[in-house]
Scaffold this active site. Structure first.
Site, short mmCIF file in Angstrom:
data_model
loop_
_atom_site.label_atom_id
_atom_site.label_comp_id
_atom_site.label_asym_id
_atom_site.label_seq_id
_atom_site.Cartn_x
_atom_site.Cartn_y
_atom_site.Cartn_z
N TYR A 66 23.72 -3.69 9.46
CA TYR A 66 24.78 -4.15 8.54
C TYR A 66 26.13 -4.12 9.26
CZ TYR A 66 28.30 -3.45 4.84
OH TYR A 66 29.42 -3.52 4.06
N LEU A 109 33.62 -5.30 -6.07
CA LEU A 109 35.04 -5.55 -5.74
C LEU A 109 35.51 -6.91 -6.26
CD1 LEU A 109 35.33 -4.02 -2.16
CD2 LEU A 109 35.93 -3.01 -4.36
N SER A 137 35.20 1.79 -1.50
CA SER A 137 35.99 1.38 -2.66
C SER A 137 35.11 1.36 -3.90
CB SER A 137 36.64 0.02 -2.40
OG SER A 137 37.66 -0.20 -3.33
N ASP A 150 24.45 -20.07 -2.74
CA ASP A 150 23.92 -19.15 -1.73
C ASP A 150 24.72 -19.42 -0.45
OD1 ASP A 150 22.53 -17.84 0.27
OD2 ASP A 150 20.55 -18.49 -0.43
N ARG A 172 32.31 12.84 2.19
CA ARG A 172 32.79 11.85 3.18
C ARG A 172 33.76 10.86 2.54
NH1 ARG A 172 30.91 6.74 3.81
NH2 ARG A 172 31.57 5.70 5.73
P1 NAI Z 1 28.60 -5.98 -3.92
O1 NAI Z 1 27.24 -5.86 -3.30
O2 NAI Z 1 28.82 -5.38 -5.26
O3 NAI Z 1 29.04 -7.52 -3.97
C1 NAI Z 1 28.63 -8.47 -3.01
C2 NAI Z 1 28.31 -9.76 -3.75
O4 NAI Z 1 27.85 -10.72 -2.79
C3 NAI Z 1 27.21 -9.60 -4.79
O5 NAI Z 1 27.65 -10.02 -6.07
C4 NAI Z 1 26.07 -10.46 -4.27
O6 NAI Z 1 25.34 -11.13 -5.31
C5 NAI Z 1 26.82 -11.45 -3.40
N1 NAI Z 1 25.92 -12.03 -2.39
C6 NAI Z 1 24.99 -11.38 -1.62
N2 NAI Z 1 24.31 -12.25 -0.89
C7 NAI Z 1 24.79 -13.48 -1.18
C8 NAI Z 1 24.47 -14.79 -0.75
N3 NAI Z 1 23.49 -15.03 0.15
N4 NAI Z 1 25.15 -15.82 -1.26
C9 NAI Z 1 26.14 -15.61 -2.17
N5 NAI Z 1 26.49 -14.41 -2.62
C10 NAI Z 1 25.82 -13.34 -2.13
O7 NAI Z 1 29.60 -5.35 -2.86
P2 NAI Z 1 31.12 -4.94 -3.05
O8 NAI Z 1 31.20 -3.46 -3.17
O9 NAI Z 1 31.75 -5.77 -4.09
O10 NAI Z 1 31.72 -5.34 -1.62
C11 NAI Z 1 32.30 -6.61 -1.40
C12 NAI Z 1 32.40 -6.83 0.10
O11 NAI Z 1 33.15 -5.77 0.69
C13 NAI Z 1 31.05 -6.87 0.80
O12 NAI Z 1 31.09 -7.87 1.82
C14 NAI Z 1 30.93 -5.50 1.45
O13 NAI Z 1 30.16 -5.55 2.63
C15 NAI Z 1 32.40 -5.17 1.73
N6 NAI Z 1 32.64 -3.73 1.73
C16 NAI Z 1 32.64 -3.03 0.55
C17 NAI Z 1 32.88 -1.68 0.54
C18 NAI Z 1 32.98 -0.88 -0.72
O14 NAI Z 1 33.18 0.34 -0.61
N7 NAI Z 1 32.86 -1.45 -1.91
C19 NAI Z 1 33.09 -0.94 1.82
C20 NAI Z 1 33.09 -1.79 2.98
C21 NAI Z 1 32.86 -3.12 2.92
C1 15L Z 2 30.21 -0.21 2.91
O1 15L Z 2 30.40 -1.03 3.80
C2 15L Z 2 29.40 -0.55 1.73
O2 15L Z 2 29.60 -1.88 1.30
C3 15L Z 2 29.62 0.38 0.55
O3 15L Z 2 28.53 0.23 -0.36
C4 15L Z 2 29.70 1.84 1.01
O4 15L Z 2 28.50 2.24 1.58
C5 15L Z 2 30.84 1.97 2.02
O5 15L Z 2 30.64 1.05 3.11
C6 15L Z 2 30.96 3.37 2.59
O6 15L Z 2 30.99 3.54 3.81
O7 15L Z 2 31.09 4.31 1.79
#
Ligand code: NAI
Ligand code: 15L
Length: 275
Positions: free
Chosen positions: A144, A23, A174, A59, A182
């Site tokens: 989580y 994202l 997303s 980090d 789902r």
């Molecule tokens: P992603 O896993 O692709 O990106 C998360 C980023 O956080 C990664 O680039 C990772 O290197 C970084 N990260 C992890 N641990 C870290 C640390 N200790 N220090 C610094 N950076 C760190 O996930 P995505 O899909 O981009 O999601 C972004 C956010 O949205 C996340 O917090 C996720 O939980 C939340 N989210 C995403 C959903 C989705 O469908 N994409 C659904 C619900 C929530």
């Molecule tokens: C999340 O919170 C995760 O970051 C993503 O990888 C998907 O698993 C999403 O929820 C989901 O519920 O589809």
């Protein structure tokens, strides 16, 4: 909250955590239109920075580094952290300690607004037969999900005690397209995700808000009327993916918890050990 820049953009400097992630990469071009400088942070390599981006390899669990990273920013979009279920010890560092560090740094540096990437997994143990609103209670479906509940509670405290505003985005799924039936319900297009962040940064007063991140999908589990003041109106729908899967959406199949609960397969996980 906003510090109009010399170029007339609404923000001088925004901080994005998780800028190397799925994202984060989608959001970065939009942030360029809203701020002169975007400080982009991640623990993963960020070797594709644009000229308006300041790269910050940090980090989130490193308090001193987070303190330095937050200095001088007008607002924070906090996407960084572990984004799936994971061992407790890893979640503690990235999602618990990391999110605490972000809020404490925001307090010390006078940042007034955070947009926090929460998740539908904060409420994933509600059944698929229920429609939730922005006041529905937490029912995390995984450790989580528990860390996202922590983030939402932490932001509540930092608003009530210190006046730092947060919009908690309970993002559905997303991705480029739904990966299973789902996700026809939980789908949030990238375009709608970007719009949700825009509304969360630009709304005048948000206090402590919760909003569900879903597109205008045919089946809905979430009612955003409690967050109408944000002005978020999704443009897309999972309808465009009809036919991608043999079934259209999860049914309340009593024998299969992954069908019965909104969190889908997350509800079947067990606490994991670090490898
Ligand atoms: P992603 O896993 O692709 O990106 C998360 C980023 O956080 C990664 O680039 C990772 O290197 C970084 N990260 C992890 N641990 C870290 C640390 N200790 N220090 C610094 N950076 C760190 O996930 P995505 O899909 O981009 O999601 C972004 C956010 O949205 C996340 O917090 C996720 O939980 C939340 N989210 C995403 C959903 C989705 O469908 N994409 C659904 C619900 C929530
Ligand atoms: C999340 O919170 C995760 O970051 C993503 O990888 C998907 O698993 C999403 O929820 C989901 O519920 O589809």
């Amino acid at each position: 909250m906003k510090q109009p820049s010399a170029t007339g953009k609404p923000f001088k400097r925004l901080l994005l955590t998780g800028g190397a992630g799925n994202l984060g990469r989608q959001l970065r071009p939009a942030l360029a239109q809203w701020a002169d400088v975007v400080r982009v942070s991640d623990i993963a390599p960020l070797d594709d920075a644009a000229s308006h981006e300041e790269v910050s390899a940090v980090d989130l669990a490193d308090r001193d580094a987070v303190m330095r990273m937050v200095e001088g920013v007008d607002a924070i979009v906090h996407l960084g952290g572990i984004s799936i279920d994971a061992p407790f010890d890893d979640l503690i560092e990235a999602n618990i300690r990391g999110t605490y560090n972000i809020y404490e740094a925001a307090r010390r540096h006078g940042v007034k607004r955070v947009v926090f990437a929460s998740s539908n997994h904060a409420i994933g143990f509600h059944p698929v037969t229920e429609v939730l609103d922005t006041d529905s209670p937490h029912r995390p479906d995984s450790l989580y999900g528990v860390t996202k509940c922590f983030g939402e509670s932490l932001s509540r405290y930092y608003f009530d005690r210190f006046g730092i505003e947060t919009v908690n985005l309970r993002i559905g799924s997303s991705f480029e397209e739904p990966k299973n039936p789902r996700m026809l319900v939980t789908y949030l297009s990238y375009r709608d995700f970007i719009e949700l962040v825009r509304c969360s940064l630009f709304a005048n007063r948000v206090g402590h808000a919760v909003v569900y991140g879903a597109s205008n999908n045919p089946v809905k589990w979430w009612d955003n009327s409690g967050a109408a003041f944000l002005g978020f109106r999704p443009q897309d729908s999972s309808e465009q993916f009809n036919g991608l899967f043999p079934t259209t959406a999860p049914t309340a199949d009593r024998d299969d918890p992954a069908q019965r609960f909104q969190g889908g397969p997350y509800v079947l996980g067990e606490p994991l050990e670090r490898k």
